[in-house]
Design an enzyme around this catalytic site. Structure first.
Site, short mmCIF file in Angstrom:
data_model
loop_
_atom_site.label_atom_id
_atom_site.label_comp_id
_atom_site.label_asym_id
_atom_site.label_seq_id
_atom_site.Cartn_x
_atom_site.Cartn_y
_atom_site.Cartn_z
N TYR A 76 19.34 -9.44 20.97
CA TYR A 76 18.35 -10.47 21.29
C TYR A 76 18.20 -11.49 20.17
O TYR A 76 18.23 -12.70 20.41
CB TYR A 76 16.99 -9.81 21.58
N ALA A 133 21.99 -9.93 12.11
CA ALA A 133 21.05 -9.54 13.16
C ALA A 133 21.58 -8.27 13.83
O ALA A 133 21.92 -8.26 15.02
CB ALA A 133 20.88 -10.66 14.18
N GLY A 187 20.09 -5.11 13.95
CA GLY A 187 19.14 -4.05 14.25
C GLY A 187 17.93 -4.06 13.33
O GLY A 187 17.79 -4.94 12.47
N GLU A 208 19.52 -15.37 20.57
CA GLU A 208 18.52 -16.44 20.60
C GLU A 208 18.77 -17.45 19.48
O GLU A 208 18.87 -18.66 19.73
CB GLU A 208 17.11 -15.86 20.45
N HIS A 245 6.85 -22.96 48.75
CA HIS A 245 8.15 -23.63 48.79
C HIS A 245 8.01 -25.06 48.27
O HIS A 245 7.03 -25.73 48.60
CB HIS A 245 8.67 -23.65 50.23
N ALA A 283 0.83 -1.20 0.00
CA ALA A 283 0.00 0.00 0.00
C ALA A 283 0.87 1.26 0.00
O ALA A 283 1.95 1.28 0.59
CB ALA A 283 -0.92 0.00 1.22
#
Length: 449
Positions: free
Chosen positions: A176, A258, A260, A180, A433, A112
């Site tokens: 991240y 990876a 940014g 990962e 606990h 679009a």
């Protein structure tokens, strides 16, 4: 040109529920999507990566079970792992399509662009509406490294099409996404090298977070190259060669970029609609999601917000309230997020340094995981719990948790923060606990000393 009630650009985690809700109210809604329905989370981010990591972490935990006296032989069927990733991903994307269809949303599978004030064209259709919502998200930012362009490097957009496990994988970026996926591939059997320009991994986090994750990745066999950058890339005979600024050259069968994110705004032709962008290309919005163009709103990470699905989804809830005249704002929430490394990083609110920079009389307490009984039981003692409070109001300002299932635990702190509860509520709580959460009152009791 066709007149409708609402135009939505992008089918991410904010755009889809907005389209479905508004259409269910009887509005004529047109949604443009140039790629797979569901946006990054469903197709290239949250779910595909966590599907992959479910397999990777299972393999790693089976190997680590030897510490508990359980010895297992681990064999990874990488093609089967990736088939599962794509099967579940495709099911989720199809589910988005069914939801939109059921709600009566008209979906246009095309890119679009604005051609005028609240007027959008795509796929041979031109529509105008009094309300336009942009939810186009972000894409991988690929650095201009000589030799990189034209090679079959991977980003999170293409990573999940892998069919064979690379013998060696080079990862540009120690944030991240890089950590990962890099750790996941290492746990599945690839020799992984992570290249990070900063002097530590996850440089936007606290230094001891970086230390814990650095040790954990190295324990999984990941080779880490800090304070260096890729200066040149070559690809020949199915092999990448990356020359680093420290004089070293690394080789691998796969290269994951990876480094940014960039906003998905270039194709929008935003200027034609009077929509202003900032210097980085993100859409400028106020605290009620309004752009500089009347009747045009933008949500999610295309506005420069953190690129997390729950942020975009909460934007949807807030924008729906704003459209109904309610007093909701973009910033009226506690920000939290998780990195699904092993161990996990869970963050909520402010760090001590951030809180002090904002003028709070802040104090922090830290509890090592090796002092939590359940962590000892599981032999998962890497990491720590950290809580940040305002000494004047006793309110909780933030938390940093690094450890086993830290992402689940940090949300307890987020709930307390949303409620405006003082840290004493946590200190006075009796938790079960032996659980990992039992360590949280112990953490808070340090403020009584």
């Amino acid at each position: 040109m066709e007149q409708v009630d609402v135009i939505i650009i992008g089918s991410g985690q904010g755009g889809v529920p907005l389209a479905a809700d508004l259409a269910s109210e009887g509005k004529r809604v047109v949604l443009f999507e140039r790629d797979r329905l569901g946006g990054s989370c469903v197709n290239y981010g949250c779910h595909p990566s966590k599907l992959l990591l479910a397999s990777a972490h299972a393999a790693a935990r089976a190997r680590r079970a030897a510490r508990l006296g359980v010895h297992a032989e681990v064999r990874v069927d990488f093609p089967a792992v990736m088939q599962r990733v794509r099967r579940v991903r495709d099911q989720m994307s199809s589910g988005v399509g069914r939801r939109l269809e059921k709600a009566g949303v008209r979906v246009v599978r095309a890119e679009a662009r604005f051609t005028g004030e609240r007027t959008v064209e795509g796929g041979g259709l031109t529509v105008t509406a009094p309300l336009v919502i942009i939810n186009t998200g972000t894409a991988p930012a690929v650095p201009p490294i000589p030799g990189l362009e034209g090679t079959p490097y991977l980003t999170n957009l293409t990573f999940f099409e892998l069919n064979e496990l690379p013998a060696r994988t080079l990862v540009l970026g120690g944030g991240y996404v890089g950590l990962e996926l890099g750790q996941g591939l290492a746990q599945l059997g690839s020799e992984v090298h992570v290249i990070e320009m900063a002097e530590r991994l996850m440089p936007t986090e606290e230094p001891d977070v970086s230390e814990v994750l650095h040790a954990a990745l190295e324990a999984d066999g990941v080779r880490i190259h800090l304070g260096t950058r890729a200066e040149r890339v070559a690809h020949e005979n199915g092999r990448f060669s990356v020359a680093l600024s420290n004089g070293q050259t690394l080789e691998g069968e796969a290269l994951l970029v990876a480094t940014g994110r960039r906003p998905n705004t270039p194709a929008l032709n935003a200027e034609a609609a009077g929509i202003e962008l900032d210097a980085r290309g993100f859409i400028k919005v106020d605290d009620r999601f309004r752009t500089t163009a009347e009747g045009v709103y933008a949500i999610g990470d295309v506005t420069g917000q953190p690129a997390f699905t729950h942020v975009s989804w909460e934007d949807y809830r807030r924008l729906m309230a704003v459209l109904k005249g309610e007093a909701r704002r973009r910033g009226d929430r506690v920000l939290g997020y998780v990195a699904f490394t092993e161990p996990q990083l869970g963050r909520a609110g402010l760090t001590l340094e951030q809180a002090q920079a904002q003028g709070y009389k802040a104090r922090a307490a830290t509890l090592p995981m090796k002092r939590v009984a359940r962590a000892i039981d599981l032999d998962e003692t890497q990491g720590f719990f950290r809580l940040v409070i305002d000494e004047e109001t006793e309110r909780i300002l933030g938390a940093t948790f690094v450890g086993y299932e830290a992402g689940e635990l940090v949300q307890l702190i987020m709930v307390l923060m949303e409620a405006g509860a003082p840290w004493r509520v946590l200190e006075q709580s009796q938790l079960i606990h032996p659980t990992l959460a039992e360590g949280l009152p112990v953490l808070a009791r340090q403020f009584t000393q």
